[in-house]
Design a protein around this motif. Sequence first.
Motif, PDB file in Angstrom:
ATOM      1  N   VAL A 160      52.368 -48.140  29.949  1.00  0.00           N
ATOM      2  CA  VAL A 160      53.816 -48.315  29.759  1.00  0.00           C
ATOM      3  C   VAL A 160      54.175 -49.736  29.352  1.00  0.00           C
ATOM      4  O   VAL A 160      55.279 -49.987  28.873  1.00  0.00           O
ATOM      5  CB  VAL A 160      54.599 -47.934  31.036  1.00  0.00           C
ATOM      6  N   ASN A 161      53.261 -50.676  29.536  1.00  0.00           N
ATOM      7  CA  ASN A 161      53.513 -52.053  29.094  1.00  0.00           C
ATOM      8  C   ASN A 161      53.145 -52.260  27.641  1.00  0.00           C
ATOM      9  O   ASN A 161      53.293 -53.356  27.114  1.00  0.00           O
ATOM     10  CB  ASN A 161      52.713 -53.042  29.957  1.00  0.00           C
TER      11      ASN A 161
ATOM     12  N   LEU B 110      55.661 -48.968  23.248  1.00  0.00           N
ATOM     13  CA  LEU B 110      56.620 -48.208  24.054  1.00  0.00           C
ATOM     14  C   LEU B 110      57.955 -48.940  24.039  1.00  0.00           C
ATOM     15  O   LEU B 110      58.049 -50.095  24.471  1.00  0.00           O
ATOM     16  CB  LEU B 110      56.115 -48.073  25.494  1.00  0.00           C
TER      17      LEU B 110
ATOM     18  N   SER C   8      61.994 -49.899  24.917  1.00  0.00           N
ATOM     19  CA  SER C   8      62.688 -50.082  26.187  1.00  0.00           C
ATOM     20  C   SER C   8      63.359 -48.787  26.632  1.00  0.00           C
ATOM     21  O   SER C   8      63.431 -48.490  27.825  1.00  0.00           O
ATOM     22  CB  SER C   8      63.728 -51.193  26.059  1.00  0.00           C
TER      23      SER C   8
ATOM     24  N   LYS D  86      60.774 -46.694  28.271  1.00  0.00           N
ATOM     25  CA  LYS D  86      60.449 -47.225  29.597  1.00  0.00           C
ATOM     26  C   LYS D  86      61.493 -46.787  30.625  1.00  0.00           C
ATOM     27  O   LYS D  86      61.160 -46.385  31.746  1.00  0.00           O
ATOM     28  CB  LYS D  86      60.365 -48.748  29.547  1.00  0.00           C
ATOM     29  N   GLU D  87      62.769 -46.865  30.245  1.00  0.00           N
ATOM     30  CA  GLU D  87      63.830 -46.447  31.161  1.00  0.00           C
ATOM     31  C   GLU D  87      63.750 -44.952  31.444  1.00  0.00           C
ATOM     32  O   GLU D  87      63.948 -44.506  32.579  1.00  0.00           O
ATOM     33  CB  GLU D  87      65.189 -46.810  30.568  1.00  0.00           C
TER      34      GLU D  87
ATOM     35  N   PHE E 192      61.049 -43.161  31.357  1.00  0.00           N
ATOM     36  CA  PHE E 192      59.880 -42.979  32.215  1.00  0.00           C
ATOM     37  C   PHE E 192      60.236 -43.280  33.671  1.00  0.00           C
ATOM     38  O   PHE E 192      59.859 -42.537  34.585  1.00  0.00           O
ATOM     39  CB  PHE E 192      58.749 -43.902  31.730  1.00  0.00           C
ATOM     40  N   MET E 193      60.981 -44.378  33.909  1.00  0.00           N
ATOM     41  CA  MET E 193      61.345 -44.741  35.271  1.00  0.00           C
ATOM     42  C   MET E 193      62.262 -43.687  35.895  1.00  0.00           C
ATOM     43  O   MET E 193      62.182 -43.413  37.096  1.00  0.00           O
ATOM     44  CB  MET E 193      62.017 -46.113  35.296  1.00  0.00           C
TER      45      MET E 193
ATOM     46  N   LEU F 192      56.416 -50.346  39.615  1.00  0.00           N
ATOM     47  CA  LEU F 192      56.649 -50.259  38.178  1.00  0.00           C
ATOM     48  C   LEU F 192      57.960 -50.939  37.790  1.00  0.00           C
ATOM     49  O   LEU F 192      58.030 -51.657  36.789  1.00  0.00           O
ATOM     50  CB  LEU F 192      56.668 -48.792  37.739  1.00  0.00           C
ATOM     51  N   ASP F 193      59.004 -50.714  38.588  1.00  0.00           N
ATOM     52  CA  ASP F 193      60.307 -51.308  38.283  1.00  0.00           C
ATOM     53  C   ASP F 193      60.235 -52.834  38.335  1.00  0.00           C
ATOM     54  O   ASP F 193      60.837 -53.530  37.516  1.00  0.00           O
ATOM     55  CB  ASP F 193      61.339 -50.800  39.284  1.00  0.00           C
TER      56      ASP F 193
ATOM     57  N   LEU G  61      58.269 -53.838  35.046  1.00  0.00           N
ATOM     58  CA  LEU G  61      58.923 -53.560  33.777  1.00  0.00           C
ATOM     59  C   LEU G  61      60.283 -54.248  33.656  1.00  0.00           C
ATOM     60  O   LEU G  61      60.697 -54.646  32.564  1.00  0.00           O
ATOM     61  CB  LEU G  61      59.105 -52.048  33.604  1.00  0.00           C
TER      62      LEU G  61
END
Length: 972
Positions: free
Chosen positions: A310-311, A315, A317, A320-321, A323-324, A359-360, A363
């Motif tokens: 995910v980094n 990917l 932003s 990423k959001e 995914f979270m 993760l939060d 990221l």
Amino acid sequence: VVMNGDLNAEAARLRERKLRFLYELVDSENNKKVITEVDRLLKKQPGFTCAKILKALALIRMQKTVEAKEILDLVIKEVPVDDGSIQALSICYKELDDHVTMSKVFEAASKKLPSEELMTHSFMAQVRTNEFQKMQLTALNLYKMYSKPTYFGWAVASLLIKADKLTPADSGRPISLTLAERMLGKFISEVDKTQVGGVEESILLLYLETLSKQKKWEEVLTALKDFIGYPDPSRARPGTMTPFMITEEYHLIQRIITLFKNDEEIGPEVKSLLDELLTKFQARVRADLQMACKFGAEKPSFYTDMIPYVNSPLLSSEMKEEFMQIVALHSKHDGDQDQDQSIYSSVRDIIRDVNYELLDRDLFPDPGPLQRKSRAERCLLKYFSADSISSSLRSGSESDKNLITKEADYHDQFLVIAASTLMAKYDDDENDFDGVLSSIRSSKPEEIPLENLNLDENPQKSSYSLSDQDYLLMTAILLMEFGLKQCPYNHSLRILLIKAYTRIGAVQRACVVSTGLDIKHVQWDSLGFLIIWKVLRGGLYAISRQMLTVAESVYLNYKRDCMEHLITAYKFGSFGKIQEFEGFREQLLNSCQFGLIQVEKQLLQLSSTTLSSATNHPQVKISPALVAKSLEVEKTGGEDMFWKKKEFTDNRDFTILSYLESNQKPFENLKAKTGETDVELVKIRRALLVLLAETVVLVEEEKNSNPGRLERIDEALSIIREKTGLKMDGNCENVPYFNGLWPPAQLQYFEMGCLSTIVEMVGEVRKAIGESGAGASCLVSMSSMITSFWSGVKTRLTEKMSKLTILTMGGCIEDIHHVVETFSFACILFGVAIKAGKTREASGSGTAVSATSSRRKKKAASDAASKAAAQGPPPDFAPLKEVHSSLRDLIMEFRLVDICSIPPRANWHWSTAQKEWEGLLSDKLKEKVFAPAWDEVQQGIVDSYGLQLDQFMRAVDNNSKFVTGMETSSAQ
């Protein structure tokens, strides 16, 4: 003939009975009796070789090595070949730690009586001494004589290890590898591949390894096809190698060759591959992420598995959001839930939420102190909510407890996340925390009753005052102390707490916490740097001496025992293990930490000379045996003494410092740069050790013309001056600031002038040794040097004390350590200079008197008295006593400063301090963490500062007693 045979057999039995009796005496450690019995036997049988060797062994165990070596030197000239003598010689040279001579003994014996046993013994002895050329020749001779493939493997393994010892630029490396490849190719070609058994797997592995070292990947594939049968598993010979492992290796190598076969094709091929991946990536990413969350979000390894993915810069932003949101789908993350009601229904929910926070944090990092404080409090609430679930699980049946122990404690990670978040900026160079308290208070002003704020502009000295820079760090410390009481086996919390205490200079407190890590064996090499050097520079000399001794024993024990593992690998033909053991041996015994541990331990012993002299009858004389033993002068010489060509390795484990950090590059740069400075430091400190020790020993020998020692003193002076002339850049590009590691702690050691002062003083002692009548002037110069040094350092420390905070206390303590050590060495050098001057004058007058008649002796004595009167009064020790007195007074001033003084801080109870914390803490943090732990933590920090400063004062007092002893001795 029969009669002669019977006589010989009878003589052999008689010798065996006598040897058995001697063996029993040796085993019972009755060494004196062994010598007596052997002497009695040798009168009747002067050629009884084995008895002579047993006598030498008894002498060795009685510490009479010189006599033992005289006997052994005569024995080995006879070149004994019988089993008893060879075995006894092996034991003798093993206890003497002289493997080189043992190798020569076996080599001579195998030439005199070639046998498989003697030749294998000779090979193993050569393994111990790293004589690769001889190892290869011995192994080849064994193979020619006995045709065993294992011996052929020994010869090839010798070549490969020899190649590994050489650098890629060394011309000998490709020659050794090419020769090994040809030997193996010829050997394999002569083996019938269809024959049952075929090529031995160990030989084939050597062949593959030889090709791999030369990056001949196509040849590796060919060998795998011909002898393993891949990529067609049906062709594989059963029981050779793990099919899956070889299949993976085959396909990986094949792909590497396809992509990078020609240099000019690298760019287009890689670009094409990336374009293809990018096109497929966008189409499949959402489905992949959903699947990963569905099957993995409730597993402890989910964070470490997913963060590289995910980094990725591929990917966006938005992805990423999204995914979270998927990860948080089944977890509550609003802060309005009932604090007394658990938001989790199972341990899986806890693990999923821990993964979410990890993760939060990575990221979407917290930009400021307000956000860090918010995350920490949120994680604390989650910890208490999860703790109720874990408690209910622990209350189940015994079988349930055993099954869920590890998972049930996984909620401890919430505390780790909270503490590391609060400490995130305390390694930064600027440490700009101005306005932290006001910004946090202003975020919820309605919660802060006006009457609870400390608005007194002139608070009493004993009142507690919270500063911006203390807030987050003190909160983290209290949180971690609370956490360790709940989960004492959480090493992540413990390492963070060690880091926090060393950050504020409370090293004794950090030392207490570090005992829970239970560092042992090889971990001293990888983790010891966390605490050893802070303990030493923090003034805890007794604890430091103990730590250094334990750590050093790990290396020395391994050095003694490691060859047994290597020899076992050779005996059983485990050629893959041979290079693994060799590599690990080189890595551990060349460790820079090992070098530092050895040198710092010896310097600590040397500086403690003033302590031992002060506690007994203070005299100028310093035992040369102590110094010579610490340096091991008898075993070291030439360039090796200064470690000029030694290739150091850096085995420190920095992953523990980069925990919860996905970007490892800054820490890799930090490790590389600190490793370089450590290598420079260990060589400088080694040269300083040689310089001091050789100077003391030279004067104590009362032979001021020893050319070997004088040369080593001059060489050490030259090395130190050359090294200290180099500038160690503390702001190197791409190396992150990291308190205690970068800028390197030794910078202040050089900035303060500690090393240059000692070097200049040794130069004066050198004059006193070499020039007649220079003793008095040298002492005057040395007094001026130490006074000038202290004047500059005192100004530095006084300025630091005027701005002292909890974050600068650690640096001040380390500065005091450097001064105390410098003063200890200065005291030793003063005593040496006095001794050198007296010895020089005595030797000069002694020569004059020896040439006179008895009638003129009285006149010579009178002239000597007149000369002594003309030289003036005894040496002036007032400057040396004054600097020690001044240093002690300054340490006392530090002792009385608010942040480390017991009377003011003892009144900083939570009942007094809590007003300062109003509006800064949640109810849970205040009630569960601060109220129960505050007083204990504050008192622990105070006690740590007090103990460390007291140790410094004790060292200063011992130096003062030593100076007084020198003064008394000089007046006599």
